[in-house]
Design an enzyme around this catalytic site. Structure first.
Site, short mmCIF file in Angstrom:
data_model
loop_
_atom_site.label_atom_id
_atom_site.label_comp_id
_atom_site.label_asym_id
_atom_site.label_seq_id
_atom_site.Cartn_x
_atom_site.Cartn_y
_atom_site.Cartn_z
N GLY A 77 0.81 -1.21 0.00
CA GLY A 77 0.00 0.00 0.00
C GLY A 77 0.84 1.26 0.00
N CYS A 173 -4.14 18.92 -2.10
CA CYS A 173 -5.09 19.93 -2.62
C CYS A 173 -6.53 19.44 -2.75
CB CYS A 173 -4.61 20.51 -3.95
SG CYS A 173 -3.72 19.40 -5.01
#
Lengths: 237, 464
Positions: A77, A173
């Site tokens: 992961g 963002c």
């Protein structure tokens, strides 16, 4: 029925917990017993094998200002966040000979979490193709596992009262379509981690068909606080 | 003798695995059961032990490659004693005998005993020669060697289809009544992966095999996945995406699916702005410590236009229009490793110099990773500036949940007609991608005309 020793270890730093898991896994391979380690970490961003420092959006300064450290993790992961209020579970199990299927193991961990959440009145489910547990379309628990000769390390992280703002450190963002949530957010009130752990253990027993035996480290680590991981390690393993 | 090391099957629903790291190098001695490589499948990382003691030779699968289970990833040259013992049984490496006119680098069929993976015990013994070993591919069909070998054994069409998918894919296909054979797989050897089938469902069932209709509003943007990205044996390097790359990819597609994108392009004479800039550049630098670039003029002009057309500074929430009272301008900043959009908050309360200083500061800190999380949040409108790389104009994708994005092209001197005379003027193309769900073309063009007027007339006060 196979025995599995469980313990709630309170807060433990990430490196200490990695050592503890490694020790437990080694002993299990040498014929020792299975463990379910339940604990929480101080704020830390962990980098899986496929992650790089670039996956963290913010510099060391910004992380330090928020008291967050960075640690490598020997699991699959990408990048994830652990911190206070998150119940982390590290099952050290031997999936041989009867459960040698990683897909099944992931689904079993999800099942334990879904049943546990249901006991608190939190409706949670799976999303096909996305490992983890979801409340609606918001992620409430993450899963990441390491296997060595079918002995498991790492495991799951369930957001109980986690400070969800910390996840923005690794979500650049606002570029995300899946949001993170917690039991606290869903229920409108916080829940003590120990209570969740206490409910989770019998669910774990029934899903994995194990007899759960409390370990000697139970509660002791929490009282002593972090920084005494070495001693805990001796007592639990 | 040589023993094959294979990509093990880690579970019933697992059809392939990614080799993430070799723990041994070719030529290294390995003990039986010693971990020699690591794989990852879904959320699981695993160390894979060696099936035999010996020397690692001939690595066939590189780090980062994803291959179907039972693919031979390497071979172990066993010790002399093992060779003697092995000679008594049949050789295991049947597929080593390539068919005469075999197409070159098609992956070899897996030559393994039906042993369970993981503990390596079964695989440590040489496999018996007959039924467990697949026949060598009978030429042709180079990219589906396993299918080819199954034909030789009287396999059914169903079997053939099965080798191109995993049980979980077939289960999903069954639930949604999708014919897998009609899908174009993106996995190795054209295998239909779970992602393929989920995308096919999202894109409307088996029809997804045909190209999705064009048009920005088609929901099945990803369903038109064409042929496999690369063929086995092709010269490629496979690198997993960073988390940031994945988020960007996700966000871009999400935006294309969400908004009805339309782009309008205006050409603006930047003569006045460039003149103002030249006049004030030195004083500005001395007073504020940053360069005076055209960017703050763009931001200021956009702010004025947003004030005049608040619907461009809005979001859609279900059936409601949410007008944002603050004007927070996101500035797209290209990074070596991706892109980020720091936000100039309350740009409507700022002077030109304030905007200039803030933009410079945000961009510098974005490149050195010193932004704080709240500095990339709450944008209400975005400006992107591909002009710095020479682009004339583009069709940018809206930064959700905003409804418009302004693109700034390169400022270039061009020959234009001014008052019926030919003149040389610094010109720029400005493009606005807007969400036609909320903003009609007329409004978008009025917004742009307003922006253009501000820039062309040089209506800027208090520059220094």
């Amino acid at each position: 029925m196979r025995r599995c020793i469980h313990a709630f270890l309170g807060r433990m730093d990430y490196a200490g917990a990695m050592d503890l898991q490694a020790t437990c896994a080694r002993r299990l391979k040498e014929g020792g017993e299975e463990r379910l380690l339940l604990l929480e970490h101080p704020p830390v961003i962990t980098l899986g094998r496929n992650a790089s420092r670039e996956d963290i959006l913010f510099g060391d300064e910004a992380l330090r200002a928020r008291g967050v450290s960075i640690a490598p993790a020997d699991r699959g992961g990408q990048v994830t966040y652990h911190g206070p209020g998150q119940l982390v579970g590290y099952p050290i199990l031997n999936l041989s000979p009867d459960r040698r299927d990683v897909g099944r193991y992931l689904r079993d961990l999800e099942e334990v979490l879904i049943r546990t959440l249901a006991r608190f009145g939190v409706g949670a489910s799976r999303i096909e193709g996305l490992t983890g547990v979801w409340a609606g379309d918001e992620k409430i628990a993450s899963i990441g596992v390491h296997l060595s000769r079918w002995v498991t390390t790492h495991g799951f992280a369930l957001n109980v009262n986690t400070d969800l703002a910390q996840f923005s450190l690794i979500v650049p963002c606002g570029l995300t379509t899946r949001r993170i949530t917690s039991m606290e957010r869903v229920l409108g009130q916080s829940v003590p981690l120990q209570d969740v752990a206490a409910i989770l253990v019998p669910e774990f027993a029934s899903v994995f068909g194990r007899e759960m035996v409390p370990g000697t480290g139970e509660g002791a680590a929490a009282e002593r606080g972090a920084g005494k991981d070495r001693r805990v390690l001796r007592e639990v393993c | 003798m040589r023993v094959d090391v294979i990509m093990p099957q880690m579970g019933e629903s697992i059809a392939e695995g990614t080799l993430t790291r070799w723990l041994k190098k070719p030529g290294d001695k390995v003990a039986r059961d010693e971990p020699i490589f690591e794989i990852s499948t879904d959320k699981v990382d695993a160390e894979i032990p060696s099936p035999a003691a010996g020397t690692l030779v001939d690595i066939k699968v590189q780090e980062g490659q994803t291959v179907p289970i039972n693919t031979v990833v390497a071979q172990i040259e066993t010790e002399a004693s093992a060779v003697a013992a092995a000679d008594k049984t049949a050789p295991s490496a049947a597929p080593e005998a390539k068919p005469a006119a075999a197409p070159p680098p098609a992956p070899k069929p897996a030559a393994v005993a039906p042993g369970t993976p993981g503990d390596g015990k079964e695989r440590a013994r040489p496999a018996p020669a007959s039924p467990a070993t697949y026949a060598a591919p009978a030429g042709g069909a180079g990219n589906v060697p396993r299918a080819a070998s199954l034909i030789g054994q009287g396999a059914t069409v169903e079997d053939l289809r099965r080798v191109r998918s995993s049980p979980v894919v077939r289960k999903i296909a069954q639930e949604h009544s999708i014919d897998i054979s009609g899908l174009q797989g993106t996995g190795v050897s054209g295998r239909v992966t779970k992602r393929d089938i989920l995308e096919a469902i999202e894109g409307g069932g088996a029809r997804a095999a045909a190209p999705a209709p064009g048009g920005a509003t088609a929901p099945a943007v990803r369903a038109a996945t064409p042929a496999p990205v690369f063929a086995p044996g092709e010269r490629v390097t496979v690198v997993p995406m960073s988390a940031m790359r994945k988020k960007i990819a996700e966000h871009m597609l999400m935006s294309r699916r969400t908004s009805a994108h339309v782009t309008t392009v205006f050409e603006v004479d930047m003569g006045r702005v460039m003149k103002l800039r030249a006049e004030h550049q030195q004083a500005f630098m001395e007073r504020h410590g940053v360069k005076l670039t055209p960017t703050p003029f763009m931001v200021k002009a956009a702010v004025e236009a947003l004030k005049a057309y608040p619907v461009v500074n809005a979001s859609i929430d279900g059936d409601n229009i949410v007008y944002k009272k603050d004007i927070n301008i996101g500035i797209a900043v290209a990074l070596d490793w991706g892109l980020i959009v720091p936000v100039v908050k309350h740009a409507d309360d700022m002077s030109l110099s304030g905007i200039a200083k803030t933009v410079t500061d945000l961009a510098e800190r974005a490149r050195s990773k010193r932004l704080t999380p709240n500095e990339v949040q709450d944008g209400t409108f975005t400006i992107t500036n591909p002009g710095i790389f020479g682009s004339l104009f583009g069709t940018p994708i809206i930064n959700q949940p905003q409804v418009a994005i302004l693109g700034v092209g390169a400022i270039q001197k061009r020959v234009v007609v001014v008052d019926d005379a030919i003149a040389i003027r610094p010109m720029v193309f400005l493009d606005l991608s807007f969400d036609h769900r909320l903003i009609d073309g007329a409004v978008a063009d009025q917004f742009m005309a307003h922006l253009k007027a501000t820039l062309q007339e040089g209506k800027f006060t208090e520059i220094v």
